[in-house]
Design a protein around this motif. Structure first.
Motif, PDB file in Angstrom:
ATOM      1  N   HIS A  67       0.857  -1.179   0.000  1.00  0.00           N
ATOM      2  CA  HIS A  67       0.000   0.000   0.000  1.00  0.00           C
ATOM      3  C   HIS A  67       0.888   1.223   0.000  1.00  0.00           C
ATOM      4  N   HIS A  68       0.534   2.201  -0.826  1.00  0.00           N
ATOM      5  CA  HIS A  68       1.323   3.431  -0.923  1.00  0.00           C
ATOM      6  C   HIS A  68       1.221   4.273   0.331  1.00  0.00           C
ATOM      7  N   GLY A  69       0.224   4.054   1.150  1.00  0.00           N
ATOM      8  CA  GLY A  69       0.023   4.849   2.352  1.00  0.00           C
ATOM      9  C   GLY A  69       0.912   4.419   3.497  1.00  0.00           C
ATOM     10  N   GLY A  70       1.844   3.537   3.266  1.00  0.00           N
ATOM     11  CA  GLY A  70       2.786   3.146   4.308  1.00  0.00           C
ATOM     12  C   GLY A  70       2.138   2.436   5.471  1.00  0.00           C
ATOM     13  N   GLY A  71       1.131   1.617   5.206  1.00  0.00           N
ATOM     14  CA  GLY A  71       0.483   0.892   6.297  1.00  0.00           C
ATOM     15  C   GLY A  71      -0.546   1.716   7.039  1.00  0.00           C
ATOM     16  N   TYR A  72      -1.075   2.739   6.388  1.00  0.00           N
ATOM     17  CA  TYR A  72      -2.066   3.606   7.017  1.00  0.00           C
ATOM     18  C   TYR A  72      -3.290   3.676   6.110  1.00  0.00           C
ATOM     19  N   ALA A  73      -4.480   3.532   6.690  1.00  0.00           N
ATOM     20  CA  ALA A  73      -5.727   3.544   5.925  1.00  0.00           C
ATOM     21  C   ALA A  73      -6.580   4.736   6.331  1.00  0.00           C
ATOM     22  N   VAL A  74      -7.230   5.349   5.354  1.00  0.00           N
ATOM     23  CA  VAL A  74      -8.106   6.499   5.569  1.00  0.00           C
ATOM     24  C   VAL A  74      -9.464   6.163   4.970  1.00  0.00           C
ATOM     25  N   TYR A  75     -10.532   6.544   5.664  1.00  0.00           N
ATOM     26  CA  TYR A  75     -11.894   6.246   5.226  1.00  0.00           C
ATOM     27  C   TYR A  75     -12.755   7.507   5.262  1.00  0.00           C
ATOM     28  N   VAL A  76     -13.646   7.633   4.287  1.00  0.00           N
ATOM     29  CA  VAL A  76     -14.658   8.680   4.271  1.00  0.00           C
ATOM     30  C   VAL A  76     -16.000   7.969   4.222  1.00  0.00           C
ATOM     31  N   ASP A  77     -16.784   8.125   5.259  1.00  0.00           N
ATOM     32  CA  ASP A  77     -18.086   7.445   5.379  1.00  0.00           C
ATOM     33  C   ASP A  77     -17.947   5.938   5.182  1.00  0.00           C
ATOM     34  N   GLY A  78     -16.877   5.349   5.692  1.00  0.00           N
ATOM     35  CA  GLY A  78     -16.668   3.908   5.636  1.00  0.00           C
ATOM     36  C   GLY A  78     -16.047   3.399   4.349  1.00  0.00           C
ATOM     37  N   VAL A  79     -15.858   4.274   3.357  1.00  0.00           N
ATOM     38  CA  VAL A  79     -15.245   3.882   2.086  1.00  0.00           C
ATOM     39  C   VAL A  79     -13.779   4.288   2.139  1.00  0.00           C
ATOM     40  N   GLU A  80     -12.895   3.357   1.780  1.00  0.00           N
ATOM     41  CA  GLU A  80     -11.474   3.674   1.859  1.00  0.00           C
ATOM     42  C   GLU A  80     -11.086   4.726   0.828  1.00  0.00           C
ATOM     43  N   LEU A  81     -10.377   5.727   1.307  1.00  0.00           N
ATOM     44  CA  LEU A  81      -9.800   6.771   0.463  1.00  0.00           C
ATOM     45  C   LEU A  81      -8.355   6.380   0.211  1.00  0.00           C
ATOM     46  N   HIS A  82      -8.008   6.129  -1.032  1.00  0.00           N
ATOM     47  CA  HIS A  82      -6.651   5.720  -1.368  1.00  0.00           C
ATOM     48  C   HIS A  82      -5.710   6.903  -1.120  1.00  0.00           C
ATOM     49  N   VAL A  83      -4.764   6.725  -0.188  1.00  0.00           N
ATOM     50  CA  VAL A  83      -3.784   7.768   0.132  1.00  0.00           C
ATOM     51  C   VAL A  83      -2.384   7.260  -0.131  1.00  0.00           C
ATOM     52  N   MET A  84      -1.485   8.205  -0.326  1.00  0.00           N
ATOM     53  CA  MET A  84      -0.093   7.861  -0.564  1.00  0.00           C
ATOM     54  C   MET A  84       0.788   8.891   0.133  1.00  0.00           C
ATOM     55  N   ARG A  85       1.846   8.404   0.753  1.00  0.00           N
ATOM     56  CA  ARG A  85       2.812   9.291   1.395  1.00  0.00           C
ATOM     57  C   ARG A  85       3.931   9.584   0.404  1.00  0.00           C
TER      58      ARG A  85
END
Length: 126
Positions: A67-85
């Motif tokens: 995962h590009h987010g470095g092992g961190y997950a973000v959600y908006v209203d329960g839907v994952e928002l793909h993030v990248m560091r």
């Protein structure tokens, strides 16, 4: 071009160090204002809040996988928002890809702003 004396070199180094140290409190203040920050292990702190009527959450991702987010997950209203560091420590999302922000919380807030009430559609991991 005049020779660089030891005194000038040390003076220039002191000025550069002072300028760097002056930015540290500003960076800390920006993180505090954002509600961000990092755990001792370098992972951003978890968050769970309602922002502009939308529930945004962020937490360490458990399990493996790339995962590009470095092992961190973000959600908006329960839907994952793909993030990248990014390499410089800033964060981007699939919604606000060209507007880096300092923390995953800020990325979630920026996504809510950009969505303007629209539903976040899941991003296929591939």
């Amino acid at each position: 071009m005049p020779q660089l004396s030891r005194r000038r070199a040390l003076g220039a180094a002191a000025v550069a160090a002072g300028a760097t140290l002056a930015t540290v409190p500003a960076a800390r203040a920006a993180r505090a204002a954002d509600g961000g920050g990092h755990h001792a292990h370098g992972s951003p702190e978890p968050f769970d809040e309602v922002y502009k009527g939308r529930r945004i959450q962020g937490r360490s991702r458990s399990g493996g996988g790339h995962h590009h987010g470095g092992g961190y997950a973000v959600y908006v209203d329960g839907v994952e928002l793909h993030v990248m560091r990014n390499a410089d420590g800033s964060w981007i999302s699939v919604v606000s890809h060209y507007d880096p922000v300092p923390t995953p919380r800020a990325a979630a807030r920026a996504a809510v702003d950009e969505l303007q009430g629209a539903r976040l559609v899941p991003f296929p991991a591939g």
